[in-house]
Design a protein around this motif. Structure first.
Motif, PDB file in Angstrom:
ATOM      1  N   CYS A   1       1.247   2.497   6.877  1.00  0.00           N
ATOM      2  CA  CYS A   1      -0.119   2.171   7.298  1.00  0.00           C
ATOM      3  C   CYS A   1      -0.080   1.747   8.754  1.00  0.00           C
ATOM      4  O   CYS A   1       0.929   1.228   9.229  1.00  0.00           O
TER       5      CYS A   1
ATOM      6  N   ASP B   1       2.536   1.818  -3.444  1.00  0.00           N
ATOM      7  CA  ASP B   1       1.556   2.232  -4.443  1.00  0.00           C
ATOM      8  C   ASP B   1       1.217   3.711  -4.286  1.00  0.00           C
ATOM      9  O   ASP B   1       1.214   4.480  -5.257  1.00  0.00           O
ATOM     10  N   VAL B   2       0.946   4.130  -3.056  1.00  0.00           N
ATOM     11  CA  VAL B   2       0.584   5.533  -2.810  1.00  0.00           C
ATOM     12  C   VAL B   2       1.762   6.458  -3.111  1.00  0.00           C
ATOM     13  O   VAL B   2       1.593   7.530  -3.710  1.00  0.00           O
TER      14      VAL B   2
ATOM     15  N   ILE C   1       0.844  -1.206   0.000  1.00  0.00           N
ATOM     16  CA  ILE C   1       0.000   0.000   0.000  1.00  0.00           C
ATOM     17  C   ILE C   1       0.877   1.253   0.000  1.00  0.00           C
ATOM     18  O   ILE C   1       0.642   2.198  -0.751  1.00  0.00           O
TER      19      ILE C   1
ATOM     20  N   ARG D   1       2.161   7.043  -6.772  1.00  0.00           N
ATOM     21  CA  ARG D   1       1.103   7.929  -7.257  1.00  0.00           C
ATOM     22  C   ARG D   1       1.394   9.388  -6.888  1.00  0.00           C
ATOM     23  O   ARG D   1       1.167  10.297  -7.693  1.00  0.00           O
TER      24      ARG D   1
ATOM     25  N   LYS E   1      -6.548   4.869  -2.841  1.00  0.00           N
ATOM     26  CA  LYS E   1      -5.131   5.182  -3.041  1.00  0.00           C
ATOM     27  C   LYS E   1      -4.959   6.445  -3.881  1.00  0.00           C
ATOM     28  O   LYS E   1      -4.055   7.253  -3.620  1.00  0.00           O
TER      29      LYS E   1
ATOM     30  N   GLU F   1      -8.660   1.363  -5.654  1.00  0.00           N
ATOM     31  CA  GLU F   1      -8.055   2.332  -6.562  1.00  0.00           C
ATOM     32  C   GLU F   1      -8.469   3.749  -6.173  1.00  0.00           C
ATOM     33  O   GLU F   1      -7.664   4.673  -6.188  1.00  0.00           O
TER      34      GLU F   1
ATOM     35  N   LEU G   1      -8.173   1.485   1.738  1.00  0.00           N
ATOM     36  CA  LEU G   1      -6.739   1.569   1.470  1.00  0.00           C
ATOM     37  C   LEU G   1      -6.332   0.728   0.270  1.00  0.00           C
ATOM     38  O   LEU G   1      -5.370   1.064  -0.433  1.00  0.00           O
ATOM     39  N   SER G   2      -7.027  -0.359   0.033  1.00  0.00           N
ATOM     40  CA  SER G   2      -6.670  -1.244  -1.072  1.00  0.00           C
ATOM     41  C   SER G   2      -7.387  -0.894  -2.374  1.00  0.00           C
ATOM     42  O   SER G   2      -7.063  -1.430  -3.433  1.00  0.00           O
TER      43      SER G   2
END
Length: 363
Positions: free
Chosen positions: A107, A58-59, A55, A62, A237, A234, A231-232
């Motif tokens: 997290c 990924d964030v 997580i 982005r 995030k 699309e 949190l998981s």
């Protein structure tokens, strides 16, 4: 023995600070280090089918993608893939880059499914309550590293002598760290309607070892089923990344030379370049006054609040500024720092636990 050890840590902190390059002075670009927590053999928290390391990465990617739209922003990543990076190296990456800002993304997790919400941590001396457990968790990765006793000798969140040295090294950037943390939390709360668990000061090694302002963001609790879904997702995030990027740009425009390029459309309404030499809107400070004034910042938010004592737990002499669509509320107005420290103590007794002293200078 205690006195000698205290002197040792103070001298060590001063020497370390003296030999570390000034952050952000090697380039006209605003350098941001994006740090995705954990990675590789260190998964971080694992609950409800989620891994914290995934997580966080990924964030972070982005956020980086959003910040790439700004020509005056330079990005440095501690990791862009699923690899294990030692805490020491994460700090080294930031310091070598002479970055202006260090942003670490994580997290949260607990043994129960009840807690939820977002919080942002800055380096601090507090060692009480639930947040100490978070500090222990984020520092625990140290013990997965080889020769950790040698590498991290001198850092002990439970040792008050160590914390004296840490305080000296962090004092210069702490206030700016709190400013960024407040922007991040305000964005989560007002724009995303996430539960605001506040800004907290904790002894975290990775924030201590970096010499620029920095924050550690706890996006939410993977241990809470509903928050884990968000949190998981699309959507979740993407929203979190956009909010963090907005806060970083707002911070940049406040503490760094504002960008002259056009803002991306999805950020345009969020960011307003702060005017130079901004002074409180109540005009308590005369324009021709060259004295440094000290005030206690109580809170910040997007709503304008009447400054009557009833709205500030009985405190009088409340003023505010309005910058970047954010209202900041201050208590008192002193030209003597020690006098303002007394006001800070009073504010904290009233319940403003995260209050801190800020300065205003008119030239």
């Amino acid at each position: 023995m205690i006195y000698k050890n205290t002197i040792k840590y103070v001298l060590l902190a001063v020497l370390l600070f003296a030999f570390i390059p000034n952050y952000g002075q090697s380039s006209n670009q605003f350098k941001v280090v994006l740090d995705a927590g954990h990675g590789g053999k260190d998964p971080g928290a694992m609950k409800n089918g989620l891994k914290e390391k995934e997580i966080a990465l990924d964030v972070v990617l982005r956020v980086g993608k959003l910040l790439e739209a700004y020509n005056d922003v330079a990005l440095v990543y501690t990791r862009k893939t699923d690899v294990f990076i030692e805490l020491r190296e994460r700090a080294n990456i930031a310091n070598r880059a002479k970055a202006n800002l260090f942003v670490s993304v994580h997290c949260n997790s607990t043994t129960t499914a009840v807690p939820y919400g977002s919080m942002t941590l800055v380096m601090g001396m507090s060692r009480t309550g639930t947040n100490l457990e978070i500090a222990k968790t984020e520092n625990a990765v140290i013990f997965q590293e080889a020769d950790y006793k040698t590498k991290y000798k001198g850092f002990d969140p439970n040792n008050p002598e160590t914390l004296i040295g840490l305080k000296i090294m962090q004092e210069e950037s702490l206030l700016q760290s709190i400013e960024l943390a407040s922007l991040i939390q305000d964005g989560f709360k007002t724009k995303l309607n996430r539960k605001d668990k506040g800004v907290h000061q904790q002894p975290l090694w990775v924030l201590d070892a970096t010499v620029m302002p920095g924050v550690l963001i706890e996006l939410g609790f993977v241990s809470n089923p509903e928050e884990a879904k968000y949190l998981s997702s699309e959507e979740g995030k993407a929203e979190l990344a956009q909010s963090i990027a907005n806060s970083i740009i707002t911070y940049k425009n406040t503490f760094f030379s504002p960008s002259e390029i056009a803002l991306p459309l999805d950020v345009q309404e969020e960011v307003v370049v702060a005017p130079e030499n901004t002074i409180p809107t109540d005009n308590n400070i005369a324009v021709n006054d060259k004295t440094t004034h000290y005030k206690v910042q109580l809170e910040a938010g997007t709503k304008l609040i009447d400054t009557k004592p009833a709205n500030f737990k009985g405190l009088k002499n409340i003023s505010y500024t309005h910058e970047n669509k954010l209202y900041k509320y201050f208590y008192g107005d002193e030209t003597d720092f020690d006098a303002c420290k007394k006001l800070l103590e009073e504010a904290k007794k009233k319940g403003y636990k995260s209050a801190y002293i800020v300065t205003f200078e008119n030239k």
